[in-house]
Design a protein around this motif. Sequence first.
Motif, mmCIF file in Angstrom:
data_model
loop_
_atom_site.group_PDB
_atom_site.id
_atom_site.type_symbol
_atom_site.label_atom_id
_atom_site.label_comp_id
_atom_site.label_asym_id
_atom_site.label_seq_id
_atom_site.Cartn_x
_atom_site.Cartn_y
_atom_site.Cartn_z
ATOM 1 N N THR A 126 52.738 19.013 32.603
ATOM 2 C CA THR A 126 51.597 19.295 33.477
ATOM 3 C C THR A 126 51.049 17.965 34.014
ATOM 4 O O THR A 126 51.496 16.892 33.628
ATOM 5 C CB THR A 126 50.455 20.002 32.711
ATOM 6 N N ASP A 127 50.071 18.054 34.892
ATOM 7 C CA ASP A 127 49.313 16.865 35.306
ATOM 8 C C ASP A 127 48.285 16.545 34.220
ATOM 9 O O ASP A 127 47.098 16.782 34.370
ATOM 10 C CB ASP A 127 48.595 17.133 36.637
ATOM 11 N N TRP A 128 48.780 16.007 33.108
ATOM 12 C CA TRP A 128 47.896 15.776 31.966
ATOM 13 C C TRP A 128 47.199 14.414 32.078
ATOM 14 O O TRP A 128 47.760 13.456 32.625
ATOM 15 C CB TRP A 128 48.668 15.858 30.650
ATOM 16 N N VAL A 129 45.989 14.369 31.522
ATOM 17 C CA VAL A 129 45.251 13.103 31.437
ATOM 18 C C VAL A 129 44.513 13.067 30.102
ATOM 19 O O VAL A 129 43.895 14.050 29.699
ATOM 20 C CB VAL A 129 44.218 12.945 32.578
ATOM 21 N N SER A 130 44.611 11.925 29.415
ATOM 22 C CA SER A 130 43.854 11.721 28.175
ATOM 23 C C SER A 130 42.734 10.724 28.428
ATOM 24 O O SER A 130 42.970 9.665 29.000
ATOM 25 C CB SER A 130 44.759 11.156 27.073
ATOM 26 N N THR A 131 41.544 11.071 27.984
ATOM 27 C CA THR A 131 40.438 10.130 28.087
ATOM 28 C C THR A 131 39.616 10.207 26.808
ATOM 29 O O THR A 131 39.978 10.943 25.885
ATOM 30 C CB THR A 131 39.585 10.418 29.336
ATOM 31 N N GLN A 132 38.551 9.413 26.720
ATOM 32 C CA GLN A 132 37.781 9.380 25.485
ATOM 33 C C GLN A 132 36.295 9.262 25.740
ATOM 34 O O GLN A 132 35.857 8.456 26.551
ATOM 35 C CB GLN A 132 38.228 8.209 24.615
ATOM 36 N N HIS A 133 35.544 10.089 25.014
ATOM 37 C CA HIS A 133 34.089 10.028 25.041
ATOM 38 C C HIS A 133 33.643 9.073 23.934
ATOM 39 O O HIS A 133 34.206 9.106 22.845
ATOM 40 C CB HIS A 133 33.541 11.429 24.793
ATOM 41 N N PRO A 134 32.651 8.190 24.192
ATOM 42 C CA PRO A 134 32.211 7.275 23.135
ATOM 43 C C PRO A 134 31.435 8.019 22.044
ATOM 44 O O PRO A 134 30.494 8.749 22.350
ATOM 45 C CB PRO A 134 31.304 6.285 23.871
ATOM 46 N N LEU A 213 42.954 7.641 31.019
ATOM 47 C CA LEU A 213 41.730 7.134 31.622
ATOM 48 C C LEU A 213 40.890 6.564 30.499
ATOM 49 O O LEU A 213 40.419 7.339 29.662
ATOM 50 C CB LEU A 213 40.983 8.257 32.356
ATOM 51 N N PRO A 214 40.597 5.262 30.388
ATOM 52 C CA PRO A 214 41.060 4.254 31.328
ATOM 53 C C PRO A 214 42.559 3.990 31.194
ATOM 54 O O PRO A 214 43.156 4.237 30.152
ATOM 55 C CB PRO A 214 40.292 3.012 30.894
ATOM 56 N N SER A 215 43.122 3.468 32.298
ATOM 57 C CA SER A 215 44.430 2.869 32.194
ATOM 58 C C SER A 215 44.273 1.417 32.647
ATOM 59 O O SER A 215 43.233 0.803 32.415
ATOM 60 C CB SER A 215 45.451 3.629 33.028
ATOM 61 N N GLY A 216 45.289 0.920 33.351
ATOM 62 C CA GLY A 216 45.285 -0.485 33.728
ATOM 63 C C GLY A 216 46.423 -1.183 33.030
ATOM 64 O O GLY A 216 46.231 -2.100 32.234
ATOM 65 N N GLU A 217 47.646 -0.734 33.310
ATOM 66 C CA GLU A 217 48.834 -1.337 32.746
ATOM 67 C C GLU A 217 49.996 -1.002 33.674
ATOM 68 O O GLU A 217 49.894 -0.102 34.515
ATOM 69 C CB GLU A 217 49.128 -0.797 31.334
ATOM 70 N N VAL A 218 51.075 -1.757 33.526
ATOM 71 C CA VAL A 218 52.334 -1.388 34.157
ATOM 72 C C VAL A 218 53.325 -1.218 33.026
ATOM 73 O O VAL A 218 53.420 -2.076 32.145
ATOM 74 C CB VAL A 218 52.809 -2.468 35.153
ATOM 75 N N PHE A 219 54.014 -0.074 33.008
ATOM 76 C CA PHE A 219 54.931 0.159 31.890
ATOM 77 C C PHE A 219 56.270 0.670 32.379
ATOM 78 O O PHE A 219 56.399 1.221 33.465
ATOM 79 C CB PHE A 219 54.316 1.110 30.857
ATOM 80 N N THR A 220 57.280 0.429 31.531
ATOM 81 C CA THR A 220 58.615 0.912 31.836
ATOM 82 C C THR A 220 59.303 1.309 30.533
ATOM 83 O O THR A 220 58.677 1.262 29.467
ATOM 84 C CB THR A 220 59.415 -0.156 32.626
#
Lengths: 365, 365
Positions: A126-134, A213-220
């Motif tokens: 799916t169009d999944w996204v993981s994020t986190q609440h403080p 979310l957040p991201s900010g990386e390049v991966f392979t």
Amino acid sequence: MDERIREHARVLVDWSARIDPGDDVVVRVDEGAHDLAVAVAERLGECGANLLSVYDSDEITRAYLRASDGEFTTDPEYALALYERADSVLSLSGSNNTAGSADVPGDRRQAYAKARAGIREARLDTDWVSTQHPTRAMAQQAGMAYEAYEDFVYDATLRDWEALAEEQARLKEILDDGSEVQLVADGTDLTMSIADRIAVNSAASVAYDSHNLPSGEVFTAPEATEGVVTFDVPMTVQGRRVRDVELTFEDGVVVDWDAEQGAAVIEEVLSTDEGARRLGELGIGMNRGVDRVTDNILFDEKMGGTVHLALGRAYDACLPDGVAGNDSAVHEDLITTMGDGSRLEVDGAVVQRDGLFRWEDGFER
Amino acid sequence: MDERIREHARVLVDWSARIDPGDDVVVRVDEGAHDLAVAVAERLGECGANLLSVYDSDEITRAYLRASDGEFTTDPEYALALYERADSVLSLSGSNNTAGSADVPGDRRQAYAKARAGIREARLDTDWVSTQHPTRAMAQQAGMAYEAYEDFVYDATLRDWEALAEEQARLKEILDDGSEVQLVADGTDLTMSIADRIAVNSAASVAYDSHNLPSGEVFTAPEATEGVVTFDVPMTVQGRRVRDVELTFEDGVVVDWDAEQGAAVIEEVLSTDEGARRLGELGIGMNRGVDRVTDNILFDEKMGGTVHLALGRAYDACLPDGVAGNDSAVHEDLITTMGDGSRLEVDGAVVQRDGLFRWEDGFER
């Protein structure tokens, strides 16, 4: 409600998951993520998307797994049907106790993960996204006061994602054109092949094949790994602390390993299956909003000036059509700091030295 | 953990839902029901059943419904698929604020309920059971101290269900053999036909076609209702208080109505659809462990010495094969006390007088 929670929900639903009217959305809610779930529900309502909330509680999973005899149904049909039909799965972590399932035997956990590999697969389709609440528990794990931790989370999460996507595009181009990566740092000298692989510009949006979310990386997805790597960033893996894990690779496979702390959990991870002894990911952190280690993989691995490698499953987005990547029931990230004296080379050219990319101020030519 | 929580989970899983190894179980967890959910997960693990937890939060539903434009997808396929494939659905209520969705417009709520009628249907086709964990909000609604309320809940819930099932079997036999019920009480003189209907011995187990824990009632699906009924027990309906609702029936349909309090919500219920103006249920409370009104339908309607009637949907279990009962998107129960001077007759024979059944001590012959 803190207006940043609503902004977090908007970034998640609009930028990250690109939710459209009528989308079938599963929202997985951790024990401490209630407030974010309310804000996400509001935004999904505004968007005209459909909502089903799954309660993703460590304490419930712990109780279930400990009481079980260790024999699990393979991919129960009702759960599989839910995730197979979902358009998006939004996972809102937010633990109230990061050690909440520390006493579940590793083999029980592994057997459960194996039995649910098809459900995991359906979720990742799916169009999944993981994020986190403080939460206070996450602040505690980070060794931070709660309010300071909230600031940290929102600084890392509520960024100018379009601008970061542009910077990351430079590194993606280098990796896409490259064949071999070499990492040199304290206790690390490792080479990997990335010849036919596709680098992901992980800009916190499914539009970039990016699911954090957040991201900010390049991966392979590397292969044919050779050499030694030391992961100096302390982490919590499956509820247990690990530190200074050292892995030795020959022909892509871990042939020797050691750890200053947490050897047992590393052994469990490595013994999950065949693929758990190979790398599934090379990731290069580029989020300068993450300015400290907080013992939390979602943030730590994105920190500018770090590199992470994952044992186990590779992401399909890194693989050309028809090429199978590394397969495993696990995907466990480990992180190393690219500090003074470090360098990251692609086909012999230095891309990062002393933790600075070659397009950044202060890079030593 | 309070050992009564574990006992509650055992009664729910073993006696009420009759969970077997391999069953696909959905557990719906209200905001304040976490501890019970943990105990239920433990028991399901012991049983070798499968578990998927849905987060059933009023605050999430409120945010979603208020933000929506009021147009909802009919029975989203992913949610329908989950419930259609589930063997059992265990709903653990336990509110943290019983007015948590009081400001959702009634028409929005109705439109949502209508759009999800198929999902509701699928859920009611499983071996579903609803129960409740004691919370401070529920104690407050009952006007009770928390610890006293916990005692109340467990006294009502952890009963000798086999013994109660035997007592209730007597009343079931009378209703099954009967054609007409007459209720006489303060402000009430009502007759109903139950000629071909089947009474349910609601002994808190799916084995008795009974889906509430606690239960302790015998209910059937009346029709052709004539006369007047006054519901003197104060209640909360869809988050709002109602008191002294008076309904007048002709030929089975509500033709006139009034209420001392909460007229607006009663009007909303009655205008949901055609079936909302007819009765779906006549229920006779027989749980003597429920010794007071606590403004909570799950408990109030089971109280010995009360009778309740529901506007809207009839339960299939009360209907012979091939007979369609009353259909509606709603099922709203209202309760009347069978106090001094009251009587319940079946085909002219007194079954209950002054709140006492004819097999109970003190019944006036």
